[in-house]
Write a protein that holds these residues in place. Structure first.
Motif, short mmCIF file in Angstrom:
data_model
loop_
_atom_site.label_atom_id
_atom_site.label_comp_id
_atom_site.label_asym_id
_atom_site.label_seq_id
_atom_site.Cartn_x
_atom_site.Cartn_y
_atom_site.Cartn_z
N ALA A 51 0.66 -1.25 0.20
CA ALA A 51 -0.05 -0.02 -0.05
C ALA A 51 1.00 1.12 0.03
N HIS A 52 2.10 1.18 0.63
CA HIS A 52 2.92 2.48 0.61
C HIS A 52 3.32 2.97 -0.66
N VAL A 53 3.57 1.84 -1.67
CA VAL A 53 3.97 2.50 -3.03
C VAL A 53 2.92 3.24 -3.63
N SER A 85 7.98 2.89 12.95
CA SER A 85 9.23 2.18 12.57
C SER A 85 8.91 1.14 11.78
N ARG A 86 9.79 0.34 11.26
CA ARG A 86 9.50 -0.86 10.45
C ARG A 86 8.70 -1.90 11.61
N SER A 87 9.47 -2.08 12.71
CA SER A 87 8.99 -3.13 13.56
C SER A 87 7.64 -2.80 14.14
N GLN A 137 11.02 4.51 -9.72
CA GLN A 137 12.27 3.96 -8.88
C GLN A 137 11.95 3.82 -7.62
N HIS A 138 10.94 4.74 -7.09
CA HIS A 138 10.58 4.31 -5.65
C HIS A 138 9.93 3.05 -5.66
N GLU A 139 8.93 2.51 -6.36
CA GLU A 139 8.24 1.23 -6.36
C GLU A 139 9.14 0.13 -6.72
N GLN A 140 10.22 0.40 -7.50
CA GLN A 140 11.15 -0.72 -7.90
C GLN A 140 12.21 -0.80 -6.59
N GLN A 141 12.47 0.28 -5.89
CA GLN A 141 13.17 0.38 -4.74
C GLN A 141 12.51 -0.63 -3.56
N HIS A 142 11.19 -0.35 -3.37
CA HIS A 142 10.41 -1.11 -2.41
C HIS A 142 10.29 -2.69 -3.06
N ALA A 143 10.27 -3.01 -4.42
CA ALA A 143 10.60 -4.26 -4.83
C ALA A 143 11.73 -5.19 -4.31
N GLU A 144 12.95 -4.37 -4.21
CA GLU A 144 14.08 -5.00 -3.81
C GLU A 144 14.01 -5.10 -2.27
N THR A 145 13.37 -4.06 -1.62
CA THR A 145 13.16 -4.34 -0.18
C THR A 145 12.28 -5.40 0.18
N MET A 146 11.25 -5.68 -0.73
CA MET A 146 10.33 -7.02 -0.48
C MET A 146 11.20 -8.17 -0.73
N PRO A 381 12.91 16.12 -4.65
CA PRO A 381 11.65 17.25 -4.32
C PRO A 381 11.36 17.11 -2.88
N TYR A 382 11.88 16.09 -1.94
CA TYR A 382 11.71 15.96 -0.47
C TYR A 382 12.76 15.71 0.34
N GLU A 383 12.65 16.34 1.47
CA GLU A 383 13.88 16.26 2.32
C GLU A 383 14.02 14.76 3.00
N GLU A 384 13.07 14.05 2.87
CA GLU A 384 12.97 12.82 3.62
C GLU A 384 13.44 11.55 2.68
N TYR A 385 13.84 11.98 1.35
CA TYR A 385 14.59 11.18 0.29
C TYR A 385 16.12 10.90 1.01
N SER A 386 16.82 12.02 0.95
CA SER A 386 18.22 12.02 1.29
C SER A 386 18.79 12.74 2.35
N ARG A 414 23.32 6.42 -5.69
CA ARG A 414 23.73 6.16 -4.51
C ARG A 414 22.70 5.42 -3.33
N ASN A 415 23.00 4.56 -2.59
CA ASN A 415 22.23 3.75 -1.78
C ASN A 415 23.21 3.80 -0.36
N TRP A 416 22.40 3.79 0.68
CA TRP A 416 22.95 4.06 1.92
C TRP A 416 22.34 3.00 2.94
N ASP A 417 23.27 2.46 3.98
CA ASP A 417 22.47 1.98 5.08
C ASP A 417 23.42 1.95 6.34
C1 AVJ Z 1 17.63 4.42 -0.94
C2 AVJ Z 1 17.04 2.13 -0.45
C3 AVJ Z 1 17.78 3.57 1.43
O1 AVJ Z 1 14.53 2.07 0.97
O2 AVJ Z 1 15.07 3.54 2.71
C4 AVJ Z 1 12.47 4.01 -0.33
C5 AVJ Z 1 14.93 4.05 -0.51
N1 AVJ Z 1 13.18 5.77 0.24
N2 AVJ Z 1 11.30 4.77 0.19
C6 AVJ Z 1 15.14 3.03 1.36
C7 AVJ Z 1 13.49 4.58 -0.50
C8 AVJ Z 1 11.81 5.84 0.41
C9 AVJ Z 1 15.36 4.07 0.70
N3 AVJ Z 1 17.10 3.52 0.16
#
Ligand code: AVJ
Ligand code: FE
Length: 440
Positions: A51-53, A85-87, A137-146, A381-386, A414-417
């Motif tokens: 639902a988030h996507v 939080s995710r948890s 890209q957002h939906e595809q990033q969540h596919a990887e998360t899934m 376009p939004y601060e919460e992306y990066s 660029r990805n980060w964790d």
């Molecule tokens: C870029 C993978 C760290 O999954 O937290 C998804 C991508 N941002 N929804 C994440 C993201 C908002 C982000 N990463």
């Protein structure tokens, strides 16, 4: 001519949105029990991602770009990643799987209608269809998360696996490649859907260095393990050593020993660890310790990008290691169907100008650098992306993994964790300074 501008771009965006959606639906085509369950406190239940996507698509495409009335403003807060939080997400009154599928389909109908009627130019969010490319890209990033959630899940394999073609060939590859000293352009100001953290292009002058031709393999990593690498504080960052002591780190995540041999669990199936495959599910501290044990170091983020993009003949930076064309199946292992990285030494057609392999796809690569903005960074376009993630808490990963869609994989991405995270499809390669005689 059509009045609203590029029909090709519109068709491409509609096609990419559809491909992302097919992937989302395939990864959530399971019974409600699987979808609402929390497979790990590190991850959302799959139904939250589902639902988030749609919620992000509603915010950006339906409300912002389209200027339409909200479909469901009552659920904005529940699907805002910064509110919960995710948890804690399983305890929310989430939409059911059926309601989620219906919701995202309704959003998509509106988004496609808006795509048909909106000029793809005139303001930054519309230029080259940026907002639509961002949502793809957002939906595809969540596919990887899934997929990471699926990998964490207990039980038999439920995902299909598409075998990879063997592209290794017979050539002996050098272990490492020299990248001569000199300036190169890092980041981009022209890539149409580059996210804010990839911008702007800026010139950096680097000293010469050597970098591994391929990512570090399971076989190489096992040598580190057998040499007692996990038990020698000398190789470890102090925070990594503390983390190792607290959590009992002793092998990559998902590995265990049976009858003296290492096996790994991969999407529910247990199998011998393949020696020639890039190691994955290691954290930054493990990558850093391996590199020190090997007498080397992780590359900096700039070194990674120069190895991937710099073309010594033209002096310019490419979009991808192989050139400027979008990824094709003979360039890199992307898209998630393989459920695994390809063996080290695969993809000769995806090599960089200097012959570095598998920079795109297979495994995300930890680099030594913290996640910091480039000089001249602007939130878009939004601060919460990066923006909210910049600083010393996060390490950068580059290149995308086998689970990354081509839409979200490029040599500037660029990805980060956190440096302790191992559930992502991450490995690494190593580097070393070139001596002065070599760097001429
Ligand atoms: C870029 C993978 C760290 O999954 O937290 C998804 C991508 N941002 N929804 C994440 C993201 C908002 C982000 N990463
Ligand atoms: Fe998200």
């Amino acid at each position: 001519a059509e009045p609203l501008g590029s029909g090709d771009l519109r068709a491409e965006l509609a096609n990419r949105l559809e491909r992302a959606r097919n992937r989302t639906l395939a990864l959530t085509d399971y019974d409600d029990g699987e979808l609402v369950k929390q497979h790990s406190p590190l991850m959302s239940p799959l139904v939250w991602d589902l639902a988030h996507v749609g919620s992000q698509e509603e915010l950006w495409l339906v409300r912002d770009v389209g200027g339409r009335l909200p479909l469901r403003c009552d659920i904005d807060e529940m699907y805002d990643a910064f509110q919960h939080s995710r948890s804690s997400r399983p305890s929310l009154p989430l939409l059911s799987p059926t309601e989620s599928r219906q919701y995202i389909a309704e959003v998509r109908d509106k988004a496609l209608d808006i795509l048909d009627r909106t000029p793809l130019e005139g303001k930054p969010l519309l230029e080259n269809g940026f907002a639509f490319g961002m949502i793809v890209q957002h939906e595809q990033q969540h596919a990887e998360t899934m997929l990471a959630t699926h990998q964490l899940r207990d039980g038999e394999r439920i995902l299909p696996e598409t075998p990879l073609p063997d592209t290794r060939g017979l050539a002996e590859l050098p272990a490492e490649v020299l990248v001569p000293a000199g300036p190169f352009t890092m980041g981009t100001s022209i890539e149409r859907w580059a996210l804010d953290n990839e911008r702007p292009a800026h010139v950096l002058d680097l000293a010469a260095y050597w970098i591994d031709t391929t990512p570090v393999t399971n076989g190489e990593y096992q040598q580190f393990m057998e040499a007692g690498g996990y038990d020698n504080a000398a190789w470890w960052h102090p925070d990594g050593w503390q983390h190792r002591n607290e959590t009992g780190l002793h092998a990559p995540k998902y590995w265990h020993r049976t009858d003296g041999n290492w096996v790994r669990k991969r999407f529910g199936a247990v199998e011998p660890v393949p020696a020639d495959e890039p190691v994955q599910h290691v954290c930054w501290y493990e990558a850093d310790a391996y590199a020190r044990w090997a007498g080397r170091r992780l590359p900096t983020e700039a070194e990674w990008e120069k190895a991937a993009r710099y073309d010594p003949d033209s002096g310019r930076s490419r979009r991808y290691p192989w050139g400027d064309e979008d990824p094709a199946p003979d360039h890199a292992n992307l898209g998630g169907a393989a459920l695994r990285p390809a063996p080290a030494g695969s993809y000769p057609d995806g090599a960089s100008a200097r012959g570095v392999r598998q920079l795109i796809g297979d495994v995300w690569e930890w680099v030594s650098s913290d996640f910091e903005p480039y000089p001249g960074f602007n939130v878009f376009p939004y601060e919460e992306y990066s923006q909210v993630f910049f600083g010393p808490d996060y390490k950068v990963l580059r290149g995308g993994s086998w689970a990354t869609d081509p839409a979200a994989a490029r040599a500037t991405f660029r990805n980060w964790d956190y440096p302790i995270r191992r559930q992502i499809f991450a490995g690494f390669r190593t580097a070393r300074d070139a001596s002065l005689s070599e760097s001429a």
